[in-house]
Design an enzyme around this catalytic site. Structure first.
Site, PDB file in Angstrom:
ATOM      1  N   TYR A 492       1.888  -6.130 -14.083  1.00 23.18           N
ATOM      2  CA  TYR A 492       2.489  -6.217 -12.705  1.00 23.18           C
ATOM      3  C   TYR A 492       3.994  -6.940 -12.833  1.00 23.18           C
ATOM      4  O   TYR A 492       4.778  -6.070 -12.124  1.00 23.18           O
ATOM      5  CB  TYR A 492       1.476  -7.377 -12.062  1.00 23.18           C
ATOM      6  CG  TYR A 492       1.921  -7.601 -10.411  1.00 23.18           C
ATOM      7  CD1 TYR A 492       1.500  -6.863  -9.668  1.00 23.18           C
ATOM      8  CD2 TYR A 492       2.599  -8.536 -10.222  1.00 23.18           C
ATOM      9  CE1 TYR A 492       1.655  -6.986  -8.230  1.00 23.18           C
ATOM     10  CE2 TYR A 492       3.163  -8.898  -8.605  1.00 23.18           C
ATOM     11  CZ  TYR A 492       2.555  -7.966  -7.652  1.00 23.18           C
ATOM     12  OH  TYR A 492       2.980  -7.986  -6.610  1.00 23.18           O
ATOM     13  N   ASP A 656      -2.018   1.681   4.787  1.00 20.42           N
ATOM     14  CA  ASP A 656      -1.361   0.503   4.016  1.00 20.42           C
ATOM     15  C   ASP A 656       0.014   0.370   4.729  1.00 20.42           C
ATOM     16  O   ASP A 656       0.866   1.007   4.947  1.00 20.42           O
ATOM     17  CB  ASP A 656      -0.722   0.814   2.576  1.00 20.42           C
ATOM     18  CG  ASP A 656      -0.512   0.045   1.802  1.00 20.42           C
ATOM     19  OD1 ASP A 656      -0.252  -1.200   2.340  1.00 20.42           O
ATOM     20  OD2 ASP A 656      -0.499   0.030   0.700  1.00 20.42           O
ATOM     21  N   HIS A 691      -3.905  -1.850   1.925  1.00 17.73           N
ATOM     22  CA  HIS A 691      -3.233  -2.098   0.629  1.00 17.73           C
ATOM     23  C   HIS A 691      -4.391  -2.562  -0.177  1.00 17.73           C
ATOM     24  O   HIS A 691      -3.957  -3.036  -1.494  1.00 17.73           O
ATOM     25  CB  HIS A 691      -2.424  -3.205   0.740  1.00 17.73           C
ATOM     26  CG  HIS A 691      -1.368  -3.353  -0.234  1.00 17.73           C
ATOM     27  ND1 HIS A 691      -0.470  -2.537  -0.791  1.00 17.73           N
ATOM     28  CD2 HIS A 691      -1.095  -4.477  -1.157  1.00 17.73           C
ATOM     29  CE1 HIS A 691       0.345  -2.849  -1.598  1.00 17.73           C
ATOM     30  NE2 HIS A 691       0.061  -4.092  -1.931  1.00 17.73           N
TER      31      HIS A 691
END
Length: 725
Positions: A492, A656, A691
């Site tokens: 990430y 999203d 999302h």
């Protein structure tokens, strides 16, 4: 997550070979290169337009600019064509359906959340197995639990989910928000908790909001004015805190903060202390740093009191004892500390330290009249109990190395609950007696997965500049390091987010397939405090990509895998990570899996709340230096004609409205146009999905199985391992 009828599956595939037993002699060719039967990829024609934008004297082409228009029928037709191609490709993977069936079976077990008391009931979430959405139950004393709210009844296909649920202090009223198709725009429903009857018209157009009750009068919530044009991509800037008085029409709701000059911020959050003595208002312009205000609710005419008037820290009120406030902060303490101050004069000069900063990142919760401190030690949990004077009472002994949630509850609670998990240990819920310090297992996972067959190991490797980076590697016990194993490398690296060990059925399925899972704690995250975060943002963002590249090189060097068996995966900011790394080092990776990624670094700030990410990224508008830096790593803008890029499956959702799907659309179109060689470039666009939050179980199964099948297939795996059921 609506019941799906399970089928008892038996499948016999010729040439069954265990993934874990593959030798290191694999040629590295994809199945396409080996002549496996697969339809030739004829990508949909994606129109190029003569569109460009000038940045500080540099003209940047944007030929797929038209894909940003989510209201366009041409874009809808493009999405349809891309999805058809992707499904055509996936249907020809011989074990796709078998893998999906096994993944579905693994997900089919009862899942129950932490319990929490409200009024006369104990509430908890439960999924009986394959329901699209978790159901909220309640139980009184020893009576049988009853369904309280079932989101599966909100829609036939499970795409309407329940998000925030908030009870009034006496438990008699509840307000809950719902999301349609995964959108961040939500509605709030108000209900009588005893009779389960809806009390008034639904509140509309809520976004990024708490629900904070004030007695039984009403509640505070936050939202933006609805943008012109598309609600899914239009820019949102000025957040406002409202108070909804029960019985009033929403249009008459009072704006508590955000309407006046000097009160206009991108994010405004309001919450009340447990005793409802104070309203706390937190305001920020980005994902880091907040101003803080309080209002004494005992006196209706009281004015806002400033606690902090700058964005130089992340500071929150977590508790109070009368006039005394307790705050967590990283102001002057980058790893965090707990302070107390009198609400009548809460300036920083009056702060008194309760729990001082130490060498590990601190977070704090409250319950049963105590404080609980969570320290992150090399991305692993240690938890301690304190009193409000700052005296350490005990350490809560955790069963292994991994991640623990903090015990949390109301002051009068006699029992608190917390969870523990890691990459191969399913989540266990513990009941904790705060007075005796004793923990006991409250509920174990019912998943059919033998965690004793697997092991997690933390290693440290050196990045390009010599910085040591931790990474946790999980695999079946007793494997031979012979460069043969399929590896999924996950990262990430941003927004102060800490990647701590967590269990998922998706990961468990990968492990049962014989795969290795590696999670790297990259710079840009929050694992080691503010300096670690700062080392991976703005003009330091390349460090994050270098850290990830070094992780891949480590896994190959130490013979966990080879280039031909290495995949990289990440979502959102992690999708940016995957996109950047696959473009910078296509020679290193076999399969790339960027999910809901930020791919256009020159325009991300022009959509929805994207401008709030500037603290981490910077923007192309702020300076020539920042523009040049972003341009040099932006995944969309660095794809080269004729380059052999990894087999790629881009995934996104058409609803999203956080990282708008145009990022993925434009990236996939550009990559398809410039890819050389036979490695496929596909995009899988989930409809009525956003999302990630609230995605129905049926879609989770479909997408998870598709991504796993695509990954194995493009590593040259001809069949699933024998006994994989």
């Amino acid at each position: 997550m609506q019941s799906i009828i399970l089928k008892t599956i038996t499948f016999i595939l010729t040439g069954l070979v265990s993934i874990a037993s593959y030798g290191a002699s694999t040629s590295g060719q994809s199945l396409l290169d080996r002549g496996m039967p697969i339809t030739e990829l004829n990508y949909p024609v994606t129109q190029c337009e003569d569109v460009s934008e000038n940045y500080f004297g540099t003209e940047v082409n944007d030929p797929y600019h038209w894909l940003e228009d989510d209201l366009s029928p041409e874009v809808a037709e493009w999405v349809k064509g891309e999805n058809e191609l992707t499904q055509q490709y996936l249907r020809q993977i011989p074990y796709r359906q078998a893998l999906a069936s096994v993944y579905e079976n693994m997900l089919d077990y009862e899942k129950i959340s932490l319990p929490f008391p409200e009024g006369r009931y104990i509430y908890f979430y439960k999924n009986t197995g394959l329901q699209n959405q978790y159901v909220l139950y309640r139980q009184k004393d020893d009576s049988e639990a009853e369904v309280f709210i079932d989101p599966n009844r909100f829609s036939d296909d499970g795409t309407v989910s329940m998000e925030t649920v908030s009870f009034s202090s006496d438990g008699s009223l509840v307000a809950y928000s719902i999301s349609e198709g995964g959108s961040d725009w939500q509605k709030i429903v108000v209900m009588d908790a005893e009779t389960k009857t809806i009390m008034e018209p639904v509140l509309e157009d809520i976004k990024f909001s708490n629900i904070a009750w004030l007695g039984n009068q009403g509640f505070y919530y936050s939202s933006y004015d609805k943008p012109e044009g598309s609600a899914l991509s239009g820019k949102t800037e000025h957040h406002k805190l409202h108070f909804h008085k029960l019985g009033d029409q929403q249009k008459n709701d009072q704006v508590i903060f955000g309407a006046n000059d000097g009160q206009q911020y991108r994010y405004v959050t309001g919450y009340t202390t447990e005793d409802e003595r104070f309203l706390v208002i937190s305001c920020s312009e980005s994902t880091s740093g907040n101003k803080l205000f309080i209002k004494d609710l005992i006196t209706a005419s009281s004015s806002l009191v400033t606690v902090l008037d700058h964005f130089e820290s992340d500071t929150q009120v977590i508790d109070n004892q009368g006039d005394e406030l307790f705050l967590t902060t990283n102001l002057g303490a980058e790893k965090g500390k707990l302070v107390r101050v009198n609400a009548n004069d809460p300036g920083t000069e009056n702060w008194q330290t309760v729990i001082p900063e130490n060498s590990h990142v601190l977070s704090v919760s409250t319950g049963s009249g105590y404080l609980f401190a969570h320290y992150m030690v090399d991305a692993l949990s240690r938890v301690f109990q304190y009193d409000h004077q700052g005296k350490r009472l005990r350490e809560i002994q955790l069963p292994d190395q991994g991640s623990s949630s903090l015990p949390y509850g109301k002051k009068e609670a006699t029992t608190l609950y917390y969870t523990f998990e890691n990459y191969h240990l399913p989540t266990t819920i513990f009941a904790f007696n705060a007075n005796s310090g004793e923990s006991e297992i409250y509920r174990t996972s019912k998943i059919s997965f033998d965690s004793n067959q697997y092991v997690s190991k933390q290693v440290f490797y050196r990045s390009k500049d010599g910085t040591e980076i931790p990474m946790t590697i999980t695999h079946r016990k007793g494997i031979e390091l012979d460069s043969s194993h399929p590896v999924m490398l996950y990262g990430y690296g941003g927004f102060d987010v800490s990647l701590m060990p967590s269990f998922s059925v998706y990961l468990a399925t990968w492990l049962k397939l014989g795969g290795i899972y590696a999670a790297a704690n990259l710079r840009g995250g929050g694992e080691y405090g503010k300096q670690w975060h700062d080392a991976g943002r703005r003009l330091n963002k390349q460090n994050v990509f270098d850290d990830f590249i070094a992780a891949a090189e480590y896994l190959i060097r130490e013979k966990y895998t080879c280039r031909q068996r290495l995949s990289i995966s990440g979502s959102s900011n992690g999708g940016l990570l995957v996109g950047a790394v696959m473009i910078q080092r296509p020679d290193l990776i076999q399969v790339a899996l960027p999910d809901v990624g930020v791919m256009d670094m020159l325009r991300y700030h022009l959509f929805t709340a994207g401008a709030g990410w500037a603290y981490d990224y910077g923007t192309s508008e702020e300076s020539k230096e920042m523009f040049t830096y972003l341009l040099n790593y932006s995944p969309l803008h660095n794809i080269k004609t004729g380059q052999h890029y990894p087999a790629t499956m881009v995934t996104t959702g058409d609803h999203d409205d956080r990282v708008v799907p145009a990022h993925s659309f434009k990236f996939a179109a550009e990559l398809q146009a410039k890819q050389s060689g036979n490695a496929p470039v596909l995009i899988r666009i989930e409809t009525d999905a956003g999302h990630g939050a609230g995605t129905p179980m049926s879609k989770i199964i479909e997408q998870g199985a598709d991504v796993l099948a695509f990954t194995l297939f493009n590593m040259g795996i001809k069949a699933l391992p024998e006994g994989f059921k």
